[in-house]
Design a protein around this motif. Structure first.
Motif, PDB file in Angstrom:
ATOM      1  N   ARG A 149       0.834  -1.208   0.000  1.00 37.72           N
ATOM      2  CA  ARG A 149       0.000   0.000   0.000  1.00 37.72           C
ATOM      3  C   ARG A 149       0.868   1.258   0.000  1.00 37.72           C
ATOM      4  O   ARG A 149       0.587   2.220  -0.717  1.00 37.72           O
ATOM      5  CB  ARG A 149      -0.947  -0.004   1.193  1.00 37.72           C
ATOM      6  CG  ARG A 149      -2.059  -1.038   1.040  1.00 37.72           C
ATOM      7  CD  ARG A 149      -2.929  -1.224   2.272  1.00 37.72           C
ATOM      8  NE  ARG A 149      -3.365  -0.004   2.915  1.00 37.72           N
ATOM      9  CZ  ARG A 149      -3.575   0.105   4.226  1.00 37.72           C
ATOM     10  NH1 ARG A 149      -3.388  -0.940   5.023  1.00 37.72           N
ATOM     11  NH2 ARG A 149      -3.989   1.233   4.749  1.00 37.72           N
ATOM     12  N   GLY A 150       1.922   1.245   0.800  1.00 38.11           N
ATOM     13  CA  GLY A 150       2.815   2.400   0.845  1.00 38.11           C
ATOM     14  C   GLY A 150       3.612   2.590  -0.433  1.00 38.11           C
ATOM     15  O   GLY A 150       3.834   3.716  -0.874  1.00 38.11           O
ATOM     16  N   ALA A 151       4.022   1.490  -1.037  1.00 36.50           N
ATOM     17  CA  ALA A 151       4.817   1.571  -2.268  1.00 36.50           C
ATOM     18  C   ALA A 151       4.027   2.193  -3.413  1.00 36.50           C
ATOM     19  O   ALA A 151       4.613   2.774  -4.329  1.00 36.50           O
ATOM     20  CB  ALA A 151       5.296   0.175  -2.668  1.00 36.50           C
ATOM     21  N   ALA A 152       2.716   2.091  -3.362  1.00 33.40           N
ATOM     22  CA  ALA A 152       1.868   2.625  -4.433  1.00 33.40           C
ATOM     23  C   ALA A 152       1.649   4.136  -4.318  1.00 33.40           C
ATOM     24  O   ALA A 152       1.096   4.741  -5.236  1.00 33.40           O
ATOM     25  CB  ALA A 152       0.518   1.904  -4.420  1.00 33.40           C
ATOM     26  N   LEU A 153       2.104   4.725  -3.231  1.00 33.41           N
ATOM     27  CA  LEU A 153       1.858   6.155  -3.014  1.00 33.41           C
ATOM     28  C   LEU A 153       2.900   7.020  -3.717  1.00 33.41           C
ATOM     29  O   LEU A 153       4.065   6.616  -3.849  1.00 33.41           O
ATOM     30  CB  LEU A 153       1.871   6.464  -1.517  1.00 33.41           C
ATOM     31  CG  LEU A 153       0.746   5.837  -0.716  1.00 33.41           C
ATOM     32  CD1 LEU A 153       0.951   6.099   0.766  1.00 33.41           C
ATOM     33  CD2 LEU A 153      -0.606   6.370  -1.178  1.00 33.41           C
ATOM     34  N   PRO A 154       2.496   8.209  -4.133  1.00 29.54           N
ATOM     35  CA  PRO A 154       3.459   9.147  -4.726  1.00 29.54           C
ATOM     36  C   PRO A 154       4.581   9.453  -3.744  1.00 29.54           C
ATOM     37  O   PRO A 154       4.345   9.635  -2.561  1.00 29.54           O
ATOM     38  CB  PRO A 154       2.619  10.403  -4.997  1.00 29.54           C
ATOM     39  CG  PRO A 154       1.195   9.956  -4.964  1.00 29.54           C
ATOM     40  CD  PRO A 154       1.143   8.759  -4.057  1.00 29.54           C
ATOM     41  N   GLY A 155       5.785   9.479  -4.267  1.00 25.35           N
ATOM     42  CA  GLY A 155       6.944   9.814  -3.445  1.00 25.35           C
ATOM     43  C   GLY A 155       7.586   8.633  -2.741  1.00 25.35           C
ATOM     44  O   GLY A 155       8.664   8.772  -2.170  1.00 25.35           O
ATOM     45  N   ALA A 156       6.944   7.471  -2.770  1.00 25.29           N
ATOM     46  CA  ALA A 156       7.540   6.297  -2.120  1.00 25.29           C
ATOM     47  C   ALA A 156       8.801   5.893  -2.883  1.00 25.29           C
ATOM     48  O   ALA A 156       8.804   5.890  -4.113  1.00 25.29           O
ATOM     49  CB  ALA A 156       6.545   5.137  -2.095  1.00 25.29           C
ATOM     50  N   PRO A 157       9.852   5.561  -2.165  1.00 21.45           N
ATOM     51  CA  PRO A 157      11.098   5.183  -2.840  1.00 21.45           C
ATOM     52  C   PRO A 157      10.968   3.819  -3.523  1.00 21.45           C
ATOM     53  O   PRO A 157      10.120   2.995  -3.164  1.00 21.45           O
ATOM     54  CB  PRO A 157      12.115   5.132  -1.697  1.00 21.45           C
ATOM     55  CG  PRO A 157      11.303   4.889  -0.477  1.00 21.45           C
ATOM     56  CD  PRO A 157       9.968   5.529  -0.710  1.00 21.45           C
ATOM     57  N   ALA A 158      11.828   3.587  -4.476  1.00 18.07           N
ATOM     58  CA  ALA A 158      11.786   2.351  -5.264  1.00 18.07           C
ATOM     59  C   ALA A 158      11.920   1.102  -4.391  1.00 18.07           C
ATOM     60  O   ALA A 158      11.274   0.095  -4.657  1.00 18.07           O
ATOM     61  CB  ALA A 158      12.885   2.386  -6.327  1.00 18.07           C
ATOM     62  N   TRP A 159      12.724   1.169  -3.334  1.00 14.26           N
ATOM     63  CA  TRP A 159      12.955  -0.030  -2.524  1.00 14.26           C
ATOM     64  C   TRP A 159      11.674  -0.530  -1.858  1.00 14.26           C
ATOM     65  O   TRP A 159      11.558  -1.710  -1.539  1.00 14.26           O
ATOM     66  CB  TRP A 159      14.054   0.196  -1.483  1.00 14.26           C
ATOM     67  CG  TRP A 159      13.785   1.277  -0.492  1.00 14.26           C
ATOM     68  CD1 TRP A 159      14.216   2.558  -0.548  1.00 14.26           C
ATOM     69  CD2 TRP A 159      13.007   1.167   0.717  1.00 14.26           C
ATOM     70  NE1 TRP A 159      13.759   3.254   0.549  1.00 14.26           N
ATOM     71  CE2 TRP A 159      13.017   2.425   1.339  1.00 14.26           C
ATOM     72  CE3 TRP A 159      12.318   0.119   1.320  1.00 14.26           C
ATOM     73  CZ2 TRP A 159      12.367   2.679   2.534  1.00 14.26           C
ATOM     74  CZ3 TRP A 159      11.659   0.372   2.520  1.00 14.26           C
ATOM     75  CH2 TRP A 159      11.691   1.627   3.107  1.00 14.26           C
ATOM     76  N   MET A 160      10.698   0.364  -1.673  1.00  9.93           N
ATOM     77  CA  MET A 160       9.427  -0.062  -1.053  1.00  9.93           C
ATOM     78  C   MET A 160       8.721  -1.111  -1.908  1.00  9.93           C
ATOM     79  O   MET A 160       7.993  -1.947  -1.389  1.00  9.93           O
ATOM     80  CB  MET A 160       8.502   1.138  -0.853  1.00  9.93           C
ATOM     81  CG  MET A 160       8.803   1.981   0.360  1.00  9.93           C
ATOM     82  SD  MET A 160       8.228   1.266   1.909  1.00  9.93           S
ATOM     83  CE  MET A 160       6.463   1.523   1.789  1.00  9.93           C
ATOM     84  N   ARG A 161       8.930  -1.064  -3.225  1.00  6.51           N
ATOM     85  CA  ARG A 161       8.262  -2.030  -4.106  1.00  6.51           C
ATOM     86  C   ARG A 161       8.789  -3.442  -3.904  1.00  6.51           C
ATOM     87  O   ARG A 161       8.106  -4.405  -4.232  1.00  6.51           O
ATOM     88  CB  ARG A 161       8.417  -1.600  -5.559  1.00  6.51           C
ATOM     89  CG  ARG A 161       7.674  -0.311  -5.858  1.00  6.51           C
ATOM     90  CD  ARG A 161       7.750   0.031  -7.313  1.00  6.51           C
ATOM     91  NE  ARG A 161       9.142   0.093  -7.722  1.00  6.51           N
ATOM     92  CZ  ARG A 161       9.665   1.012  -8.501  1.00  6.51           C
ATOM     93  NH1 ARG A 161       8.917   1.946  -8.999  1.00  6.51           N
ATOM     94  NH2 ARG A 161      10.937   0.998  -8.811  1.00  6.51           N
ATOM     95  N   THR A 162      10.000  -3.576  -3.367  1.00  7.15           N
ATOM     96  CA  THR A 162      10.570  -4.911  -3.151  1.00  7.15           C
ATOM     97  C   THR A 162      10.131  -5.528  -1.824  1.00  7.15           C
ATOM     98  O   THR A 162      10.205  -6.737  -1.641  1.00  7.15           O
ATOM     99  CB  THR A 162      12.113  -4.870  -3.186  1.00  7.15           C
ATOM    100  OG1 THR A 162      12.599  -4.097  -2.091  1.00  7.15           O
ATOM    101  CG2 THR A 162      12.620  -4.295  -4.503  1.00  7.15           C
TER     102      THR A 162
END
Length: 146
Positions: free
Chosen positions: A75-88
């Motif tokens: 959920r956090g990775a999908a937000l604007p401004g979230a860093p790329a590492w959150m997607r992992t």
């Protein structure tokens, strides 16, 4: 005394991100359930703040609630401004929780979809790690079948 002080702080300023983040770090040692409720309160008051989802994922991970941690990170990775590492992070949490095939599929998809060199490198490393983890299991299974 920490919980009441944090509650007063965010009652006065529901947008005080630092207070929620402080609570996410220190409340789990006192009352993990209260910590989760507190961070979720922060998310309700600040739904576009990816750092709070990171904190919720961290608290869930510390409690070995890997599926919930993965959901928070996603959920956090999908937000604007979230860093790329959150997607992992969702795939990492699922791998830690033993959902290896799901994690593998997520890392593969992320690797194929990402243009970020860091994300690609993390995905490669995690896929190699998953393969190494599964290799001994495959060998043991083969030995049992003999």
């Amino acid at each position: 005394m920490l919980q009441p002080l944090l509650d007063i702080t965010v009652d006065l300023d529901p947008k005080h991100i630092s207070a929620y983040r402080f609570g996410a770090v220190f409340l789990p040692d006192i009352d993990a359930d209260a910590s989760i409720r507190f961070v979720e309160r922060g998310i309700r008051n600040n739904p576009d703040e990816w750092r709070l989802y990171q904190d919720l994922g961290f608290v869930q991970w510390r409690r070995s609630r890997f599926r919930e941690a993965a959901e928070a990170y996603a959920r956090g990775a999908a937000l604007p401004g979230a860093p790329a590492w959150m997607r992992t992070m969702p795939a990492m949490m699922l791998a830690k929780g033993g959902e290896l095939e799901t994690a593998r599929a997520m890392f593969l998809r992320l690797y194929e979809e990402s243009d970020d060199p860091f994300v690609k490198r993390v995905c490669e490393e995690q896929l190699e790690s998953l393969s190494a983890t599964e290799a001994p299991q495959t060998q043991r299974k083969g030995e049992r079948d003999r």
